[in-house]
Motif scaffolding. Structure first.
Motif, PDB file in Angstrom:
ATOM      1  N   CYS A 258     -48.164  56.122  18.497  1.00  0.00           N
ATOM      2  CA  CYS A 258     -47.554  55.523  17.311  1.00  0.00           C
ATOM      3  C   CYS A 258     -48.568  54.643  16.604  1.00  0.00           C
ATOM      4  CB  CYS A 258     -46.330  54.688  17.684  1.00  0.00           C
ATOM      5  SG  CYS A 258     -44.954  55.661  18.342  1.00  0.00           S
ATOM      6  N   PRO A 260     -49.517  51.583  13.665  1.00  0.00           N
ATOM      7  CA  PRO A 260     -49.010  50.209  13.507  1.00  0.00           C
ATOM      8  C   PRO A 260     -47.700  50.174  12.731  1.00  0.00           C
ATOM      9  CG  PRO A 260     -50.854  50.619  12.025  1.00  0.00           C
ATOM     10  CD  PRO A 260     -50.780  51.810  12.930  1.00  0.00           C
ATOM     11  N   ILE A 261     -46.931  49.134  12.975  1.00  0.00           N
ATOM     12  CA  ILE A 261     -45.667  48.958  12.252  1.00  0.00           C
ATOM     13  C   ILE A 261     -45.975  48.585  10.805  1.00  0.00           C
ATOM     14  CG2 ILE A 261     -43.509  47.681  12.175  1.00  0.00           C
ATOM     15  CD1 ILE A 261     -43.849  47.136  15.166  1.00  0.00           C
ATOM     16  N   GLU A 262     -45.298  49.249   9.907  1.00  0.00           N
ATOM     17  CA  GLU A 262     -45.493  48.978   8.485  1.00  0.00           C
ATOM     18  C   GLU A 262     -44.148  48.735   7.812  1.00  0.00           C
ATOM     19  OE1 GLU A 262     -47.614  52.245   6.882  1.00  0.00           O
ATOM     20  OE2 GLU A 262     -49.510  51.735   7.874  1.00  0.00           O
ATOM     21  N   GLY A 263     -44.141  47.839   6.792  1.00  0.00           N
ATOM     22  CA  GLY A 263     -42.949  47.601   5.997  1.00  0.00           C
ATOM     23  C   GLY A 263     -41.949  46.660   6.629  1.00  0.00           C
ATOM     24  N   SER A 264     -42.391  45.796   7.570  1.00  0.00           N
ATOM     25  CA  SER A 264     -41.458  44.888   8.235  1.00  0.00           C
ATOM     26  C   SER A 264     -41.137  43.679   7.347  1.00  0.00           C
ATOM     27  CB  SER A 264     -42.046  44.404   9.564  1.00  0.00           C
ATOM     28  OG  SER A 264     -42.315  45.490  10.426  1.00  0.00           O
ATOM     29  N   GLY A 315     -39.057  47.862   9.544  1.00  0.00           N
ATOM     30  CA  GLY A 315     -40.127  48.786   9.167  1.00  0.00           C
ATOM     31  C   GLY A 315     -40.133  50.031  10.030  1.00  0.00           C
ATOM     32  N   CYS A 317     -42.993  53.072  12.260  1.00  0.00           N
ATOM     33  CA  CYS A 317     -44.327  53.469  12.740  1.00  0.00           C
ATOM     34  C   CYS A 317     -44.522  54.955  12.474  1.00  0.00           C
ATOM     35  CB  CYS A 317     -44.472  53.210  14.239  1.00  0.00           C
ATOM     36  SG  CYS A 317     -44.195  51.510  14.743  1.00  0.00           S
TER      37      CYS A 317
END
Length: 347
Positions: A258, A260-264, A315, A317
């Motif tokens: 996965c 990185p987390i985006e849109g958090s 967000g 991933c």
């Protein structure tokens, strides 16, 4: 003394056949003795073909065998050689796939997580002086909870940590390809032979092949090509089959991962109360992913706290992996020419 052996074959009603063995003649009554074969091939004047009579293959081909082929991805479904032809002479594969599919990778959804507790300080600056933790229970959903209370002269400030976002975990798409790579072939093959007297057929241009009658499902009488290259199959064996004795398998799939987390976007209103049931508000702060907030006294006395989400957007991933690598490469090609369904064995 030299032993002489002669065969006498007489064509008559109820045919008479005999063999001369070192001075004695054994006579037998049978129809069409020796089936019209030359004397030197007449080992048993009255033998019958225990199998099927087929046309002799042309030069460059081996003797006919019983060849089974089937769409068998399960090894347990491959039949054993029949009792009439018990000897295994070929065990192979066909229909190799040039490409393979890998399972589709997914990522579990992240989630906004509330602060796991507050940190009290004796000073008014939330600097950790005489720090004491007020931990929330595991999986706290923001409902009113009462940590251990402190006296007002021990608590000068409260640090409310920022919310966090749980990470994504790789997963497989249940609607996609299975995690185990399938067998790389679509055809399984097995060739069998048995012991028979070849010279027991009525036609001199034919030979006897050991086989059950009728032939088992998926089985044909076939001849293997012995020379290099691809043969032109004779009319009596028109069905060309390309089979292999083995394969090298370097197939694999890159592991799922996965990004990185985006849109958090996570923000929560955290409130501290003097009463044990969240009824006397001491202070409240909105905390975001940007960082913690400090609630200062004087005379802070924490007896309960609660929280609620103002914005709960964790967000997503992007999945990675699931890329097909390598291939299955067949080796040791063998070409067989087989009787088609329209070819009727000779009597």
């Amino acid at each position: 003394m030299t032993k002489y052996r002669f065969v006498i074959a007489v064509a008559a009603a109820g045919g008479l056949a005999g063999c001369f063995y070192n001075g004695s003649i054994g006579m037998k009554m049978c129809e069409d003795p020796c089936r019209g074969r030359p004397v030197y091939e007449c080992d048993n004047p009255c033998a019958e073909c225990e199998g099927g009579c087929v046309i002799l293959p042309p030069l460059g081909f081996a003797d006919p065998i019983l060849l089974w082929t089937g769409d068998a991805t399960d090894e347990a479904s491959v039949p054993a050689c029949p009792a009439e032809a018990p000897d295994l002479v070929f065990d192979g594969y066909g229909g190799f796939e040039e490409a393979h599919s890998c399972p589709a990778c997914l990522c579990t959804e992240p989630s906004c997580e509330l602060p796991r507790g507050l940190v009290g300080s004796a000073s008014a600056a939330c600097d950790g002086t005489g720090a004491t933790s007020f931990d929330a229970p595991a999986g706290w959903d923001g409902a009113c909870m009462a940590p251990a209370a402190m006296s007002s002269d021990e608590l000068g400030s409260l640090l409310i940590p920022a919310p966090t976002v749980s990470g994504c975990a790789p997963a497989l798409d249940p609607a996609g390809a299975p995690p185990e790579l399938p067998v790389p072939w679509s055809v399984r093959a097995r060739g069998c032979v048995g012991s028979v007297d070849k010279h027991t057929c009525r036609e001199p241009s034919s030979m006897c092949v050991a086989s059950p009658a009728p032939l088992p499902a998926g089985s044909s009488i076939c001849v293997r090509y012995l020379r290099p290259g691809v043969p032109a199959c004779p009319a009596e064996y028109p069905d060309l089959r390309e089979l292999y004795e083995g394969f090298d398998d370097t197939r694999s799939c890159t592991p799922c991962g996965c990004g990185p987390i985006e849109g958090s976007a996570c923000s929560a209103l955290v409130s501290v109360h003097e009463g044990g049931s969240c009824e006397q508000l001491l202070g409240a702060e909105t905390v975001t992913l940007a960082g913690p907030k400090c609630v200062a006294g004087p005379d802070l006395r924490l007896e309960s706290m609660d929280a609620r989400w103002l914005r709960d957007e964790p967000g997503a991933c992007a999945p990675t992996g699931g890329v097909a690598l390598g291939e299955a490469t067949p080796k040791s090609a063998s070409f067989f020419c087989c009787q088609s369904d329209e070819v009727i064995p000779l009597p």
